[in-house]
Design an enzyme around this catalytic site. Structure first.
Site, PDB file in Angstrom:
ATOM      1  N   ARG A   1       0.833  -1.206   0.000  1.00  0.00           N
ATOM      2  CA  ARG A   1       0.000   0.000   0.000  1.00  0.00           C
ATOM      3  C   ARG A   1       0.867   1.256   0.000  1.00  0.00           C
ATOM      4  O   ARG A   1       1.903   1.301   0.685  1.00  0.00           O
ATOM      5  CB  ARG A   1      -0.921   0.019   1.222  1.00  0.00           C
ATOM      6  CG  ARG A   1      -2.015  -1.024   1.140  1.00  0.00           C
ATOM      7  CD  ARG A   1      -3.021  -0.873   2.283  1.00  0.00           C
ATOM      8  NE  ARG A   1      -3.744  -2.112   2.467  1.00  0.00           N
ATOM      9  CZ  ARG A   1      -4.813  -2.486   1.770  1.00  0.00           C
ATOM     10  NH1 ARG A   1      -5.301  -1.682   0.839  1.00  0.00           N
ATOM     11  NH2 ARG A   1      -5.405  -3.649   1.995  1.00  0.00           N
ATOM     12  N   ASP A   2       0.421   2.248  -0.782  1.00  0.00           N
ATOM     13  CA  ASP A   2       1.129   3.522  -0.806  1.00  0.00           C
ATOM     14  C   ASP A   2       1.035   4.180   0.569  1.00  0.00           C
ATOM     15  O   ASP A   2      -0.018   4.188   1.203  1.00  0.00           O
ATOM     16  CB  ASP A   2       0.516   4.442  -1.875  1.00  0.00           C
ATOM     17  CG  ASP A   2       1.439   5.596  -2.231  1.00  0.00           C
ATOM     18  OD1 ASP A   2       1.986   5.607  -3.346  1.00  0.00           O
ATOM     19  OD2 ASP A   2       1.620   6.489  -1.369  1.00  0.00           O
ATOM     20  N   ILE A   3       2.149   4.739   1.013  1.00  0.00           N
ATOM     21  CA  ILE A   3       2.207   5.343   2.346  1.00  0.00           C
ATOM     22  C   ILE A   3       1.378   6.632   2.426  1.00  0.00           C
ATOM     23  O   ILE A   3       0.981   7.062   3.510  1.00  0.00           O
ATOM     24  CB  ILE A   3       3.685   5.600   2.727  1.00  0.00           C
ATOM     25  CG1 ILE A   3       3.853   5.668   4.235  1.00  0.00           C
ATOM     26  CG2 ILE A   3       4.236   6.849   2.044  1.00  0.00           C
ATOM     27  CD1 ILE A   3       5.307   5.595   4.682  1.00  0.00           C
TER      28      ILE A   3
ATOM     29  N   ASN B   1       4.465   6.532 -13.821  1.00  0.00           N
ATOM     30  CA  ASN B   1       5.149   7.775 -14.138  1.00  0.00           C
ATOM     31  C   ASN B   1       6.585   7.475 -14.565  1.00  0.00           C
ATOM     32  O   ASN B   1       7.195   6.526 -14.081  1.00  0.00           O
ATOM     33  CB  ASN B   1       5.158   8.703 -12.920  1.00  0.00           C
ATOM     34  CG  ASN B   1       3.756   9.128 -12.519  1.00  0.00           C
ATOM     35  OD1 ASN B   1       2.917   9.378 -13.372  1.00  0.00           O
ATOM     36  ND2 ASN B   1       3.496   9.184 -11.225  1.00  0.00           N
TER      37      ASN B   1
ATOM     38  N   VAL C   1      10.104   8.308  -7.143  1.00  0.00           N
ATOM     39  CA  VAL C   1      10.964   7.210  -6.678  1.00  0.00           C
ATOM     40  C   VAL C   1      11.514   6.471  -7.904  1.00  0.00           C
ATOM     41  O   VAL C   1      10.738   5.893  -8.676  1.00  0.00           O
ATOM     42  CB  VAL C   1      10.181   6.242  -5.773  1.00  0.00           C
ATOM     43  CG1 VAL C   1      11.084   5.093  -5.327  1.00  0.00           C
ATOM     44  CG2 VAL C   1       9.605   6.969  -4.565  1.00  0.00           C
TER      45      VAL C   1
ATOM     46  N   HIS D   1       7.303   1.650 -10.727  1.00  0.00           N
ATOM     47  CA  HIS D   1       6.158   1.208  -9.933  1.00  0.00           C
ATOM     48  C   HIS D   1       4.875   1.547 -10.659  1.00  0.00           C
ATOM     49  O   HIS D   1       4.772   2.587 -11.306  1.00  0.00           O
ATOM     50  CB  HIS D   1       6.160   1.835  -8.532  1.00  0.00           C
ATOM     51  CG  HIS D   1       6.421   3.300  -8.520  1.00  0.00           C
ATOM     52  ND1 HIS D   1       7.675   3.837  -8.678  1.00  0.00           N
ATOM     53  CD2 HIS D   1       5.570   4.346  -8.394  1.00  0.00           C
ATOM     54  CE1 HIS D   1       7.589   5.151  -8.628  1.00  0.00           C
ATOM     55  NE2 HIS D   1       6.326   5.484  -8.470  1.00  0.00           N
ATOM     56  N   MET D   2       3.913   0.658 -10.549  1.00  0.00           N
ATOM     57  CA  MET D   2       2.579   0.868 -11.096  1.00  0.00           C
ATOM     58  C   MET D   2       1.675   1.247  -9.931  1.00  0.00           C
ATOM     59  O   MET D   2       1.635   0.545  -8.920  1.00  0.00           O
ATOM     60  CB  MET D   2       2.104  -0.437 -11.747  1.00  0.00           C
ATOM     61  CG  MET D   2       0.679  -0.418 -12.251  1.00  0.00           C
ATOM     62  SD  MET D   2       0.222  -2.088 -12.821  1.00  0.00           S
ATOM     63  CE  MET D   2       0.977  -2.098 -14.433  1.00  0.00           C
ATOM     64  N   HIS D   3       0.994   2.383 -10.056  1.00  0.00           N
ATOM     65  CA  HIS D   3       0.000   2.780  -9.055  1.00  0.00           C
ATOM     66  C   HIS D   3      -1.327   2.111  -9.424  1.00  0.00           C
ATOM     67  O   HIS D   3      -1.795   2.245 -10.557  1.00  0.00           O
ATOM     68  CB  HIS D   3      -0.235   4.289  -9.067  1.00  0.00           C
ATOM     69  CG  HIS D   3       0.961   5.125  -8.724  1.00  0.00           C
ATOM     70  ND1 HIS D   3       1.114   5.738  -7.502  1.00  0.00           N
ATOM     71  CD2 HIS D   3       2.043   5.494  -9.445  1.00  0.00           C
ATOM     72  CE1 HIS D   3       2.243   6.439  -7.481  1.00  0.00           C
ATOM     73  NE2 HIS D   3       2.824   6.304  -8.656  1.00  0.00           N
TER      74      HIS D   3
END
Ligand code: AMP
Length: 118
Positions: free
Chosen positions: A30-32, A88, A97, A101-103
Site C-alpha cells: 500500500r502507498d504510504i 510515471n 521514486v 512502480h505501477m499505481h
C-alpha cells in the site's frame, strides 16, 4: 548502476510496509500516502529505475505487474467498478521514486485522467 531506492528495502523486508503480495518477480504494497480509497504500488523486484531503462529481459516482470494488479483489484473488491493503473516516468512524468512502480488507484471514481489544459 543507479543506487537502489527505499523500494528495494521494502522488497527485501528490511523496511516495514503494508505488503499485499510478493512472488519471485514482483511485490505489491500500500502507498504510504494514499491518493484514493485504494492506492497500491506494484513494483518489479529487480531494480529498474524508469520505463526508459526497461529491456526485453524485464518483460516477464512487467507483464506480471498487470496480472497482480488484476488480482489485488479482485481481492479488494473493486474490480467490477473499475480502477486506474498509472506509471510515471522521469522528470516530466513527475516520477519521485526511481524504481519502476505501477499505481493501482480505485475504490471510488478516481476522476479525469489529467487536469485539462483548457
Ligand atoms: P511516483 O511519484 O510515481 O514516483 O510515486 C511514488 C509513490 O511512492 C508516492 O505515491 C509515495 O507516496 C510512495 N511512497 C514513497 N515512499 C513510500 C513508502 N515507504 N511506502 C509506500 N509508499 C511510498
Amino acid at each position: 548502476m543507479i543506487e537502489e531506492t527505499i523500494f528495494s528495502k521494502i522488497i527485501r523486508k528490511e523496511l516495514p510496509s503494508d505488503m499485499l503480495y510478493q512472488d519471485e518477480l514482483v511485490t505489491a504494497f500500500r502507498d504510504i500516502n494514499p491518493q484514493r480509497s485504494l492506492h497500491v504500488l506494484i513494483v518489479p523486484n529487480r531494480h529498474i529505475p524508469t520505463v526508459d531503462d526497461v529491456t526485453s529481459e524485464d518483460e516477464a516482470a512487467l507483464g506480471r505487474m498487470f496480472s497482480v494488479a488484476r488480482k489485488i483489484a479482485r481481492d479488494e473488491g473493486i474490480s467490477a467498478d473499475g480502477y486506474r493503473l498509472v506509471v510515471n516516468c522521469g522528470e516530466h512524468g513527475r516520477q519521485e521514486v526511481p524504481h519502476i512502480h505501477m499505481h493501482l488507484l480505485g475504490g471510488e471514481d478516481v476522476g479525469p485522467m489529467l487536469n485539462r489544459r483548457n
